[in-house]
Design a protein around this motif. Structure first.
Motif, short mmCIF file in Angstrom:
data_model
loop_
_atom_site.label_atom_id
_atom_site.label_comp_id
_atom_site.label_asym_id
_atom_site.label_seq_id
_atom_site.Cartn_x
_atom_site.Cartn_y
_atom_site.Cartn_z
N ALA B 207 0.84 -1.19 0.00
CA ALA B 207 0.00 0.00 0.00
C ALA B 207 0.87 1.24 0.00
O ALA B 207 0.61 2.21 -0.74
N PHE B 208 1.94 1.22 0.80
CA PHE B 208 2.82 2.38 0.89
C PHE B 208 3.40 2.74 -0.47
O PHE B 208 3.31 3.88 -0.91
N PHE B 209 3.97 1.74 -1.16
CA PHE B 209 4.59 2.04 -2.44
C PHE B 209 3.55 2.50 -3.45
O PHE B 209 3.81 3.40 -4.25
N SER B 210 2.36 1.88 -3.40
CA SER B 210 1.40 2.30 -4.42
C SER B 210 0.87 3.70 -4.13
O SER B 210 0.64 4.48 -5.06
N ILE B 211 0.75 4.07 -2.84
CA ILE B 211 0.32 5.44 -2.51
C ILE B 211 1.37 6.44 -2.96
O ILE B 211 1.06 7.46 -3.58
N ALA B 264 4.47 9.29 -17.34
CA ALA B 264 4.50 9.05 -15.89
C ALA B 264 3.35 8.13 -15.49
O ALA B 264 3.53 7.19 -14.70
N GLU B 265 2.19 8.36 -16.09
CA GLU B 265 1.03 7.54 -15.74
C GLU B 265 1.25 6.09 -16.16
O GLU B 265 0.95 5.16 -15.40
N ASN B 270 2.13 0.52 -14.59
CA ASN B 270 2.83 -0.76 -14.74
C ASN B 270 3.48 -1.21 -13.45
O ASN B 270 3.40 -2.39 -13.09
N ILE B 271 4.11 -0.28 -12.72
CA ILE B 271 4.75 -0.67 -11.45
C ILE B 271 3.70 -1.13 -10.46
O ILE B 271 3.87 -2.12 -9.75
N ARG B 272 2.56 -0.41 -10.42
CA ARG B 272 1.52 -0.77 -9.45
C ARG B 272 0.94 -2.14 -9.75
O ARG B 272 0.60 -2.89 -8.85
#
Lengths: 267, 276
Positions: B207-211, B264-265, B270-272
């Motif tokens: 959650a932290f990284f995705s936020i 950026a989006e 992709n990372i999320r």
């Protein structure tokens, strides 16, 4: 242990072993910090000087000066007007755009261009859209309204489309089987399934339009932002703090109201 | 509602077939909401100061604006857009990193399963709400007044604006975790640092990284406009070209912003996907 006939398990993972990925990430972050501080020319002297300025600024901001409350109130009213009109118009258009962008109800011929349009609306910051509108329709509330309509379409039309894509198609089929027209199918099978989520998105959008309507004035698109910007330029920092307090109070009050609305509509 | 139906059926031995989805109170409060929105809309339309001639004229003016933007001045990219765009990305990234210094402690203070005191909740909520209520452009105005025009103001504006967002979402993520492993760790007598690192952190990590990534994406958009009030980045280039009425250069800056925002989006999405 050995005399009990139990061999202790040796090959468990050490929970405190070094995670190379994470440490590598930290090193990367540290390296990046050093690089940006170098390349952006950030320096400690400038920062500490700034802190000194911050002291004097805060000193001049307090106590907040509400003596020109008429100006404050007219700016606030204009912000509210911009927010309300743009939300209503934006939500109205978003209903259609969201429906036309839903891939489970419409063919690709319709959804692809509509989705493209929504993406374009969303990718520009409201301020940039506001600048273009100020240049084309002149200073004032109209530019702000048009800007926030675009922003609303970009944001909630997408959410509407996603909500419509998640509905259960059984009810749509049932209504269709009765021989209902397209409008009736939308009104009686699609809308009831997504209505409460729409209300949630709409209150969120009104919230964000309210915040943005206090900002678009900075580039001349009407509302409290214009009052704030001119107060900044005239170094009326006590009036600035009064405006900021008003904005925060407005947002808090609106959050309270939107919680009430949401609790009414969440069965 | 149910009890009403039963009392009728007991006395009359008839079943009330009229089915209502909502109670009367709910129905009335819904209509009250609709009505107040309608009143607000009518009041706004009646009082807002819009010059109708400007509105009718708008399509023509917009067409004129786009006509002046064409052809896009691509050579302007090498001259100043490229450097300013890199600066914008750096402002966004640095701002997101700086914001963590404030947002993580505030999230801890706001999460009721870490700090149980209501005082700490009120204090942290005050900071989180003020940070979110004030737009990044207004934060930038404040910081330009303090630090003078430049990158520092931009970075701090991004950082202060993001505190509320990251702090709020992070504290919600912390509150949603399963407390079992935390209690188990506490029972072994682990110090609070170890509890945070091995009890809370592994559960909050995705959650932290995705936020943070999500906020970084928003910050890229926002840092592109901070220059309009003098806080560094592509906005300064945009503002200068606009003041000179160099619309072809404006179009180049806008195109650059559009491409960077879309990229950026895509990166964040992709990372999320991989994280979750």
């Amino acid at each position: 242990m050995a005399e009990l006939g139990v061999t202790p398990v040796k090959d468990y993972k050490n929970p405190f072993s070094i995670n190379w990925l994470t440490s590598g990430l930290w090193i990367l972050v540290a390296g990046y910090l050093l690089y940006t501080v170098q390349s952006l020319g950030l320096s400690w002297t400038r920062f500490s000087e700034g802190l000194h300025h911050a002291g004097t600024l805060l000193d001049r901001m307090f106590p907040p000066n509400f003596s020109r409350w008429e100006l404050l109130f007219s700016g606030l009213a204009e912000s509210l007007e911009i927010a309300v009109i743009s939300s209503v118009v934006g939500i109205f258009f978003s209903l259609f755009f969201g429906l036309f962008a839903a891939r489970n109800l419409m063919s690709n011929l319709v959804t692809v261009p509509v989705r493209g349009f929504i993406a374009v609306c969303r990718s520009f910051h409201p301020i940039i859209v506001a600048i273009l509108f100020v240049k084309s329709v002149g200073f004032g509330a109209l530019a702000g309204i048009l800007t926030l309509i675009i922003a609303s379409i970009g944001f909630i039309a997408k959410l509407f489309a996603e909500a419509i894509e998640e509905i259960s198609l059984k009810q749509v089929e049932a209504i269709r089987a009765t021989g209902a027209s397209f409008t009736s199918v939308i009104l009686f099978s699609v809308l009831p399934q997504v209505f409460s989520r729409f209300i949630g998105f709409s209150t969120y959008q009104l919230d964000s339009n309210l915040r943005n309507s206090t900002m678009v004035g900075i580039v001349g698109a009407g509302g409290l932002g214009g009052t704030l910007f001119s107060a900044f330029q005239r170094f009326d920092y006590d009036f600035v703090s009064a405006i900021l307090i008003t904005i925060i109070a407005l947002i808090l009050f609106w959050e309270f109201l939107s919680n009430v609305v949401r609790s009414i509509f969440s069965e | 509602m149910l009890s009403g139906v039963f009392s009728v059926s007991e006395t009359d031995s008839k079943i009330d077939h009229h089915w209502q989805r909502f109670t009367l109170k709910k129905q009335l409060s819904r209509y009250a909401v609709y009505l107040s929105f309608l009143i607000a809309l009518v009041l706004s339309i009646r009082t807002v100061e819009v010059i109708p001639e400007f509105f009718y004229d708008a399509p023509e003016q917009i067409a004129d604006l786009f006509a002046r933007m064409w052809p896009i001045s691509f050579e302007f990219y090498q001259i100043s857009v490229h450097e300013a765009m890199i600066e914008t990305l750096n402002i966004a990234t640095l701002g997101t990193l700086v914001t963590l210094i404030f947002a993580v402690p505030l999230a801890f203070m706001n999460a009721s399963n870490i700090v149980a005191s209501p005082w700490s909740h009120w204090i942290s909520r005050f900071f989180l709400v003020s940070s979110r209520s004030i737009n990044s452009l207004i934060w930038a105005l404040l910081f330009v007044a303090i630090f003078g025009p430049g990158v520092i103001a931009g970075v701090l504006a991004i950082a202060f604006r993001s505190v509320g967002f990251i702090g709020k979402l992070l504290s919600e993520a912390i509150e949603e975790i399963n407390m079992g492993s935390v209690e188990a760790l506490r029972a072994t007598g682990a110090p609070w640092g170890a509890v945070l690192l091995k009890g809370y952190w592994p559960q909050v990590k995705p959650a932290f990284f995705s936020i943070v990534l999500f906020r970084w994406d928003i910050n890229v958009r926002e840092s592109a406009v901070l220059g309009l009030v003098g806080a560094g980045g592509i906005g300064i280039v945009l503002n200068n070209s606009m003041n000179l009425f160099e619309w072809q250069q404006v179009a180049m800056s806008l195109l650059a912003i559009f491409v960077v925002v879309i990229m950026a989006e895509i990166v964040v999405v992709n990372i999320r996907k991989r994280l979750i």
